[in-house]
Design a protein around this motif. Sequence first.
Motif, PDB file in Angstrom:
ATOM      1  N   LEU A 173       0.836  -1.203   0.000  1.00 29.45           N
ATOM      2  CA  LEU A 173       0.000   0.000   0.000  1.00 29.45           C
ATOM      3  C   LEU A 173       0.870   1.253   0.000  1.00 29.45           C
ATOM      4  N   ASP A 174       1.929   1.232   0.813  1.00 24.85           N
ATOM      5  CA  ASP A 174       2.809   2.397   0.892  1.00 24.85           C
ATOM      6  C   ASP A 174       3.579   2.590  -0.409  1.00 24.85           C
ATOM      7  N   ARG A 175       3.997   1.480  -1.012  1.00 26.56           N
ATOM      8  CA  ARG A 175       4.707   1.568  -2.289  1.00 26.56           C
ATOM      9  C   ARG A 175       3.788   2.150  -3.373  1.00 26.56           C
ATOM     10  N   ALA A 176       2.527   1.699  -3.395  1.00 24.76           N
ATOM     11  CA  ALA A 176       1.568   2.217  -4.374  1.00 24.76           C
ATOM     12  C   ALA A 176       1.304   3.703  -4.148  1.00 24.76           C
ATOM     13  N   ARG A 177       1.204   4.097  -2.865  1.00 25.01           N
ATOM     14  CA  ARG A 177       0.980   5.521  -2.560  1.00 25.01           C
ATOM     15  C   ARG A 177       2.154   6.373  -3.025  1.00 25.01           C
ATOM     16  N   ARG A 178       3.360   5.905  -2.757  1.00 25.83           N
ATOM     17  CA  ARG A 178       4.541   6.655  -3.162  1.00 25.83           C
ATOM     18  C   ARG A 178       4.626   6.771  -4.683  1.00 25.83           C
ATOM     19  N   SER A 179       4.262   5.701  -5.379  1.00 23.70           N
ATOM     20  CA  SER A 179       4.270   5.738  -6.837  1.00 23.70           C
ATOM     21  C   SER A 179       3.256   6.751  -7.353  1.00 23.70           C
ATOM     22  N   ALA A 180       2.054   6.748  -6.742  1.00 18.12           N
ATOM     23  CA  ALA A 180       1.019   7.698  -7.154  1.00 18.12           C
ATOM     24  C   ALA A 180       1.450   9.134  -6.866  1.00 18.12           C
ATOM     25  N   ASP A 181       2.093   9.343  -5.712  1.00 16.22           N
ATOM     26  CA  ASP A 181       2.581  10.682  -5.364  1.00 16.22           C
ATOM     27  C   ASP A 181       3.632  11.151  -6.363  1.00 16.22           C
ATOM     28  N   SER A 182       4.516  10.227  -6.768  1.00 18.51           N
ATOM     29  CA  SER A 182       5.561  10.566  -7.726  1.00 18.51           C
ATOM     30  C   SER A 182       4.961  10.947  -9.084  1.00 18.51           C
ATOM     31  N   GLN A 183       3.964  10.166  -9.505  1.00 14.10           N
ATOM     32  CA  GLN A 183       3.296  10.467 -10.768  1.00 14.10           C
ATOM     33  C   GLN A 183       2.584  11.809 -10.712  1.00 14.10           C
ATOM     34  N   MET A 184       1.972  12.099  -9.549  1.00 15.66           N
ATOM     35  CA  MET A 184       1.265  13.373  -9.399  1.00 15.66           C
ATOM     36  C   MET A 184       2.251  14.533  -9.425  1.00 15.66           C
ATOM     37  N   PHE A 185       3.409  14.343  -8.824  1.00 14.22           N
ATOM     38  CA  PHE A 185       4.437  15.389  -8.833  1.00 14.22           C
ATOM     39  C   PHE A 185       4.877  15.681 -10.267  1.00 14.22           C
ATOM     40  N   GLU A 186       5.105  14.621 -11.042  1.00 16.34           N
ATOM     41  CA  GLU A 186       5.512  14.805 -12.435  1.00 16.34           C
ATOM     42  C   GLU A 186       4.416  15.503 -13.231  1.00 16.34           C
ATOM     43  N   LEU A 187       3.169  15.171 -12.925  1.00 13.35           N
ATOM     44  CA  LEU A 187       2.050  15.788 -13.625  1.00 13.35           C
ATOM     45  C   LEU A 187       1.962  17.275 -13.305  1.00 13.35           C
ATOM     46  N   ARG A 188       2.199  17.622 -12.051  1.00 14.38           N
ATOM     47  CA  ARG A 188       2.210  19.041 -11.669  1.00 14.38           C
ATOM     48  C   ARG A 188       3.316  19.793 -12.398  1.00 14.38           C
ATOM     49  N   GLU A 189       4.472  19.120 -12.539  1.00 12.44           N
ATOM     50  CA  GLU A 189       5.597  19.750 -13.236  1.00 12.44           C
ATOM     51  C   GLU A 189       5.235  20.023 -14.695  1.00 12.44           C
ATOM     52  N   ARG A 190       4.583  19.065 -15.329  1.00 11.82           N
ATOM     53  CA  ARG A 190       4.169  19.258 -16.724  1.00 11.82           C
ATOM     54  C   ARG A 190       3.140  20.371 -16.830  1.00 11.82           C
ATOM     55  N   TYR A 191       2.207  20.394 -15.887  1.00 10.48           N
ATOM     56  CA  TYR A 191       1.172  21.435 -15.888  1.00 10.48           C
ATOM     57  C   TYR A 191       1.805  22.817 -15.701  1.00 10.48           C
ATOM     58  N   ALA A 192       2.809  22.888 -14.812  1.00 10.06           N
ATOM     59  CA  ALA A 192       3.483  24.162 -14.548  1.00 10.06           C
ATOM     60  C   ALA A 192       4.207  24.682 -15.781  1.00 10.06           C
ATOM     61  N   ALA A 193       4.581  23.773 -16.704  1.00 11.52           N
ATOM     62  CA  ALA A 193       5.300  24.179 -17.919  1.00 11.52           C
ATOM     63  C   ALA A 193       4.356  24.732 -18.985  1.00 11.52           C
ATOM     64  N   MET A 194       3.065  24.616 -18.759  1.00 10.99           N
ATOM     65  CA  MET A 194       2.097  25.114 -19.738  1.00 10.99           C
ATOM     66  C   MET A 194       1.910  26.622 -19.604  1.00 10.99           C
ATOM     67  N   THR A 195       1.562  27.271 -20.701  1.00  7.82           N
ATOM     68  CA  THR A 195       1.293  28.703 -20.681  1.00  7.82           C
ATOM     69  C   THR A 195      -0.096  28.962 -20.103  1.00  7.82           C
ATOM     70  N   PRO A 196      -0.367  30.189 -19.647  1.00  8.98           N
ATOM     71  CA  PRO A 196      -1.711  30.519 -19.149  1.00  8.98           C
ATOM     72  C   PRO A 196      -2.806  30.220 -20.176  1.00  8.98           C
ATOM     73  N   ARG A 197      -2.545  30.494 -21.442  1.00  3.34           N
ATOM     74  CA  ARG A 197      -3.542  30.220 -22.476  1.00  3.34           C
ATOM     75  C   ARG A 197      -3.785  28.719 -22.619  1.00  3.34           C
ATOM     76  N   GLU A 198      -2.722  27.930 -22.540  1.00  6.78           N
ATOM     77  CA  GLU A 198      -2.881  26.483 -22.634  1.00  6.78           C
ATOM     78  C   GLU A 198      -3.687  25.947 -21.451  1.00  6.78           C
ATOM     79  N   ARG A 199      -3.451  26.520 -20.274  1.00  8.31           N
ATOM     80  CA  ARG A 199      -4.216  26.109 -19.100  1.00  8.31           C
ATOM     81  C   ARG A 199      -5.691  26.487 -19.247  1.00  8.31           C
ATOM     82  N   GLU A 200      -5.938  27.567 -19.926  1.00  6.19           N
ATOM     83  CA  GLU A 200      -7.310  28.003 -20.157  1.00  6.19           C
ATOM     84  C   GLU A 200      -8.024  27.083 -21.154  1.00  6.19           C
TER      85      GLU A 200
END
Length: 206
Positions: free
Chosen positions: A121-148
């Motif tokens: 369970l802890d390994r799965a949680r850590r994997s999900a957290d890691s994936q979410m972190f990477e997703l946030r990083e990708r989202y942060a690289a988007m422009t305001p218009r792309e986010r819109e």
Amino acid sequence: MMASVVYVVDDDRSILASLESLLASEGYEVLTFDSAQAFLDAPARKTPGCLVLDVRLRGTSGLEFQRELRRRGNPTPVVFITGHGDVPMSVAAMKAGAIEFLLKPFRDQDLLDAVRNGIELDRARRSADSQMFELRERYAAMTPREREIMPLVASGLMNKQIASSLQLSEVTVKVHRAQIMQKLKARTLADLVRISDRLSGDTGKE
């Protein structure tokens, strides 16, 4: 076996020694503590783990300690062990997030099964957290218009509908759409919908 650690908190040193021997024989790294405070004072580990916790400890109860861990944002899965358990106590522990409540004397295999489950369970949680972190990083690289534009694309609107809504040219929307898909590593619209849903429910998103 992938690297993992089992924490054991019990104020009975003979129990600590016995559980350390049992868990170590299964290949786990085992860290023992004779008090809740000793566990809290120890450096945090980045390895998937599970906490084996006695219900009755000197100075605090295991249930109180479990609540304190949650207050501190420590999500390590907890397996309770006790020689004095009752139904209300076990219900309270499970409601607070414990994955197992074992009455002494318990079978070694029951504890090992519970620990294995906790670590997975802890390994799965850590994997999900890691994936979410990477997703946030990708989202942060988007422009305001792309986010819109992203939620409009994810909602199923066509390029011309988005263009009309935002007073943009259809070609511009098409370019933004391609950039969104590339930056978020979404291969299909279904991928983008899933990503959008995860981001919309993520309080850590910028």
